[in-house]
Design a protein around this motif. Structure first.
Motif, PDB file in Angstrom:
ATOM      1  N   ALA A   1       0.845  -1.191   0.000  1.00  0.00           N
ATOM      2  CA  ALA A   1       0.000   0.000   0.000  1.00  0.00           C
ATOM      3  C   ALA A   1       0.883   1.244   0.000  1.00  0.00           C
ATOM      4  CB  ALA A   1      -0.912  -0.008   1.212  1.00  0.00           C
ATOM      5  N   ARG A   2       0.412   2.265  -0.630  1.00  0.00           N
ATOM      6  CA  ARG A   2       1.201   3.488  -0.775  1.00  0.00           C
ATOM      7  C   ARG A   2       1.584   4.082   0.582  1.00  0.00           C
ATOM      8  NH1 ARG A   2       0.224   7.913  -5.211  1.00  0.00           N
ATOM      9  NH2 ARG A   2      -0.223   5.970  -6.235  1.00  0.00           N
ATOM     10  N   ALA A   3       0.653   4.068   1.526  1.00  0.00           N
ATOM     11  CA  ALA A   3       0.919   4.661   2.840  1.00  0.00           C
ATOM     12  C   ALA A   3       1.992   3.881   3.587  1.00  0.00           C
ATOM     13  CB  ALA A   3      -0.365   4.712   3.662  1.00  0.00           C
ATOM     14  N   SER A   4       1.919   2.556   3.566  1.00  0.00           N
ATOM     15  CA  SER A   4       2.928   1.779   4.292  1.00  0.00           C
ATOM     16  C   SER A   4       4.285   1.870   3.607  1.00  0.00           C
ATOM     17  CB  SER A   4       2.496   0.325   4.444  1.00  0.00           C
ATOM     18  OG  SER A   4       2.444  -0.308   3.186  1.00  0.00           O
ATOM     19  N   TYR A   5       4.290   1.928   2.267  1.00  0.00           N
ATOM     20  CA  TYR A   5       5.549   2.087   1.544  1.00  0.00           C
ATOM     21  C   TYR A   5       6.192   3.427   1.884  1.00  0.00           C
ATOM     22  CZ  TYR A   5       8.869   2.488  -2.260  1.00  0.00           C
ATOM     23  OH  TYR A   5      10.023   2.647  -2.979  1.00  0.00           O
ATOM     24  N   ARG A   6       5.395   4.482   1.890  1.00  0.00           N
ATOM     25  CA  ARG A   6       5.911   5.824   2.217  1.00  0.00           C
ATOM     26  C   ARG A   6       6.438   5.873   3.648  1.00  0.00           C
ATOM     27  NH1 ARG A   6       3.561  10.754   4.178  1.00  0.00           N
ATOM     28  NH2 ARG A   6       4.713  12.511   3.368  1.00  0.00           N
ATOM     29  N   ARG A   7       5.701   5.243   4.571  1.00  0.00           N
ATOM     30  CA  ARG A   7       6.120   5.216   5.965  1.00  0.00           C
ATOM     31  C   ARG A   7       7.453   4.479   6.124  1.00  0.00           C
ATOM     32  NH1 ARG A   7       4.477   6.005  10.944  1.00  0.00           N
ATOM     33  NH2 ARG A   7       4.990   4.515  12.572  1.00  0.00           N
ATOM     34  N   ARG A   8       7.606   3.374   5.423  1.00  0.00           N
ATOM     35  CA  ARG A   8       8.874   2.624   5.505  1.00  0.00           C
ATOM     36  C   ARG A   8      10.034   3.431   4.947  1.00  0.00           C
ATOM     37  NH1 ARG A   8       8.202  -3.632   5.294  1.00  0.00           N
ATOM     38  NH2 ARG A   8       6.104  -3.840   6.126  1.00  0.00           N
ATOM     39  N   ARG A   9       9.813   4.166   3.867  1.00  0.00           N
ATOM     40  CA  ARG A   9      10.891   4.992   3.310  1.00  0.00           C
ATOM     41  C   ARG A   9      11.252   6.132   4.249  1.00  0.00           C
ATOM     42  NH1 ARG A   9      10.405   0.972   0.735  1.00  0.00           N
ATOM     43  NH2 ARG A   9      11.754   0.513   2.470  1.00  0.00           N
ATOM     44  N   LEU A  10      10.261   6.696   4.942  1.00  0.00           N
ATOM     45  CA  LEU A  10      10.553   7.739   5.925  1.00  0.00           C
ATOM     46  C   LEU A  10      11.366   7.177   7.091  1.00  0.00           C
ATOM     47  CD1 LEU A  10       7.185   9.698   6.040  1.00  0.00           C
ATOM     48  CD2 LEU A  10       9.410  10.588   5.343  1.00  0.00           C
ATOM     49  N   ILE A  11      11.026   5.973   7.525  1.00  0.00           N
ATOM     50  CA  ILE A  11      11.792   5.334   8.604  1.00  0.00           C
ATOM     51  C   ILE A  11      13.212   5.043   8.130  1.00  0.00           C
ATOM     52  CG2 ILE A  11      11.969   3.243   9.996  1.00  0.00           C
ATOM     53  CD1 ILE A  11       8.878   3.282  10.138  1.00  0.00           C
ATOM     54  N   ASP A  12      13.365   4.613   6.876  1.00  0.00           N
ATOM     55  CA  ASP A  12      14.705   4.392   6.323  1.00  0.00           C
ATOM     56  C   ASP A  12      15.505   5.694   6.291  1.00  0.00           C
ATOM     57  OD1 ASP A  12      14.139   1.729   5.965  1.00  0.00           O
ATOM     58  OD2 ASP A  12      13.705   1.916   3.815  1.00  0.00           O
ATOM     59  N   ALA A  13      14.847   6.782   5.892  1.00  0.00           N
ATOM     60  CA  ALA A  13      15.522   8.081   5.868  1.00  0.00           C
ATOM     61  C   ALA A  13      15.942   8.496   7.271  1.00  0.00           C
ATOM     62  CB  ALA A  13      14.616   9.140   5.259  1.00  0.00           C
ATOM     63  N   GLN A  14      15.083   8.218   8.239  1.00  0.00           N
ATOM     64  CA  GLN A  14      15.399   8.557   9.626  1.00  0.00           C
ATOM     65  C   GLN A  14      16.591   7.743  10.130  1.00  0.00           C
ATOM     66  OE1 GLN A  14      12.193   7.666  12.322  1.00  0.00           O
ATOM     67  NE2 GLN A  14      12.639   9.481  13.548  1.00  0.00           N
ATOM     68  N   ARG A  15      16.700   6.510   9.695  1.00  0.00           N
ATOM     69  CA  ARG A  15      17.823   5.661  10.109  1.00  0.00           C
ATOM     70  C   ARG A  15      19.131   6.058   9.431  1.00  0.00           C
ATOM     71  NH1 ARG A  15      14.713  -0.107   9.766  1.00  0.00           N
ATOM     72  NH2 ARG A  15      13.582   0.105  11.726  1.00  0.00           N
ATOM     73  N   LEU A  16      19.049   6.526   8.191  1.00  0.00           N
ATOM     74  CA  LEU A  16      20.256   6.910   7.456  1.00  0.00           C
ATOM     75  C   LEU A  16      20.724   8.331   7.756  1.00  0.00           C
ATOM     76  CD1 LEU A  16      19.561   5.311   3.982  1.00  0.00           C
ATOM     77  CD2 LEU A  16      21.235   4.595   5.684  1.00  0.00           C
ATOM     78  N   LEU A  17      19.881   9.136   8.367  1.00  0.00           N
ATOM     79  CA  LEU A  17      20.224  10.526   8.655  1.00  0.00           C
ATOM     80  C   LEU A  17      21.501  10.674   9.474  1.00  0.00           C
ATOM     81  CD1 LEU A  17      19.324  13.454   8.229  1.00  0.00           C
ATOM     82  CD2 LEU A  17      18.006  13.257  10.334  1.00  0.00           C
ATOM     83  N   PRO A  18      21.719   9.912  10.552  1.00  0.00           N
ATOM     84  CA  PRO A  18      22.969  10.085  11.306  1.00  0.00           C
ATOM     85  C   PRO A  18      24.225   9.775  10.491  1.00  0.00           C
ATOM     86  CG  PRO A  18      21.390   8.828  12.594  1.00  0.00           C
ATOM     87  CD  PRO A  18      20.810   8.988  11.227  1.00  0.00           C
TER      88      PRO A  18
ATOM     89  N   HIS B   1      30.165  25.891   8.998  1.00  0.00           N
ATOM     90  CA  HIS B   1      29.695  24.659   8.366  1.00  0.00           C
ATOM     91  C   HIS B   1      29.093  23.702   9.399  1.00  0.00           C
ATOM     92  CE1 HIS B   1      29.577  21.177   5.722  1.00  0.00           C
ATOM     93  NE2 HIS B   1      30.127  20.497   6.702  1.00  0.00           N
ATOM     94  N   ILE B   2      29.781  23.501  10.507  1.00  0.00           N
ATOM     95  CA  ILE B   2      29.317  22.564  11.530  1.00  0.00           C
ATOM     96  C   ILE B   2      27.965  23.010  12.096  1.00  0.00           C
ATOM     97  CG2 ILE B   2      29.795  21.693  13.861  1.00  0.00           C
ATOM     98  CD1 ILE B   2      31.450  20.351  11.679  1.00  0.00           C
ATOM     99  N   PHE B   3      27.823  24.290  12.425  1.00  0.00           N
ATOM    100  CA  PHE B   3      26.565  24.754  12.992  1.00  0.00           C
ATOM    101  C   PHE B   3      25.443  24.791  11.956  1.00  0.00           C
ATOM    102  CE2 PHE B   3      29.351  26.239  16.405  1.00  0.00           C
ATOM    103  CZ  PHE B   3      28.670  25.680  17.481  1.00  0.00           C
ATOM    104  N   THR B   4      25.777  25.031  10.697  1.00  0.00           N
ATOM    105  CA  THR B   4      24.768  24.975   9.645  1.00  0.00           C
ATOM    106  C   THR B   4      24.262  23.545   9.471  1.00  0.00           C
ATOM    107  OG1 THR B   4      25.831  26.832   8.514  1.00  0.00           O
ATOM    108  CG2 THR B   4      24.297  25.491   7.219  1.00  0.00           C
ATOM    109  N   VAL B   5      25.174  22.581   9.477  1.00  0.00           N
ATOM    110  CA  VAL B   5      24.779  21.178   9.381  1.00  0.00           C
ATOM    111  C   VAL B   5      23.943  20.792  10.600  1.00  0.00           C
ATOM    112  CG1 VAL B   5      25.652  18.799   9.405  1.00  0.00           C
ATOM    113  CG2 VAL B   5      26.685  20.487   7.904  1.00  0.00           C
ATOM    114  N   TRP B   6      24.322  21.265  11.759  1.00  0.00           N
ATOM    115  CA  TRP B   6      23.607  20.942  12.994  1.00  0.00           C
ATOM    116  C   TRP B   6      22.168  21.471  12.935  1.00  0.00           C
ATOM    117  CZ3 TRP B   6      23.072  24.335  17.595  1.00  0.00           C
ATOM    118  CH2 TRP B   6      22.562  23.657  18.706  1.00  0.00           C
ATOM    119  N   ILE B   7      21.995  22.734  12.524  1.00  0.00           N
ATOM    120  CA  ILE B   7      20.661  23.316  12.423  1.00  0.00           C
ATOM    121  C   ILE B   7      19.860  22.610  11.332  1.00  0.00           C
ATOM    122  CG2 ILE B   7      19.407  25.415  11.769  1.00  0.00           C
ATOM    123  CD1 ILE B   7      21.660  26.969  13.229  1.00  0.00           C
ATOM    124  N   GLY B   8      20.509  22.305  10.223  1.00  0.00           N
ATOM    125  CA  GLY B   8      19.833  21.562   9.153  1.00  0.00           C
ATOM    126  C   GLY B   8      19.398  20.177   9.613  1.00  0.00           C
ATOM    127  N   ALA B   9      20.224  19.530  10.442  1.00  0.00           N
ATOM    128  CA  ALA B   9      19.884  18.201  10.957  1.00  0.00           C
ATOM    129  C   ALA B   9      18.644  18.267  11.832  1.00  0.00           C
ATOM    130  CB  ALA B   9      21.057  17.636  11.750  1.00  0.00           C
TER     131      ALA B   9
END
Length: 108
Positions: free
Chosen positions: A12-29, A60-68
C-alpha cells in the motif's frame, strides 16, 4: 509442469511511504556524520590554514547541525501525520461490529 501463478507483490502506498521515511530517519545520522567530516578536506597541507578551515569550519558545523534538527523534525512530523491518518482510518473502519463488546462478555 506449470508453476502456480504468483500474485504481484503490492505494498500500500501509505505503508511504503512510511517505511521509506523510517529508512531516511535511520540513514540521517550516517549522512550527517559524512557532512561533519567535510571541513577536514579544507585547508591543510597546501595552505597555511589549519585543517577544518577556521571560522568557515565552525559555520559549516553549525549549519549542518541546524539543518539536521530541521530535517529530523520534518521526518518526525511526517511520521506523526501518517500515524494520525492511520488512526483516523481505523476509527472510520472499525473491525468490531457496532454494539458488540471487544471483550466478548455481551456488554455494550
Amino acid at each position: 509442469m506449470s508453476e502456480p501463478r504468483r500474485s504481484p507483490l503490492y505494498l500500500a502506498r501509505a505503508s511504503y511511504r512510511r517505511r521509506r521515511l523510517i529508512d531516511a530517519q535511520r540513514l540521517l545520522p550516517i549522512f550527517l556524520f559524512l557532512l561533519y567530516l567535510v571541513p577536514l578536506l579544507w585547508g591543510g597541507a597546501g595552505s597555511d590554514e589549519p585543517v577544518g578551515g577556521g571560522v568557515r569550519g565552525y559555520v559549516h558545523i553549525f549549519t549542518v547541525w541546524i539543518g539536521a534538527i530541521a530535517v529530523a523534525g520534518l521526518i518526525a512530523r511526517a511520521l506523526m501525520r501518517d500515524d494520525a491518518h492511520d488512526s483516523d482510518t481505523a476509527q472510520e473502519n472499525p473491525t468490531e461490529p457496532a454494539g458488540k463488546s471487544p471483550f466478548g462478555d455481551g456488554s455494550s
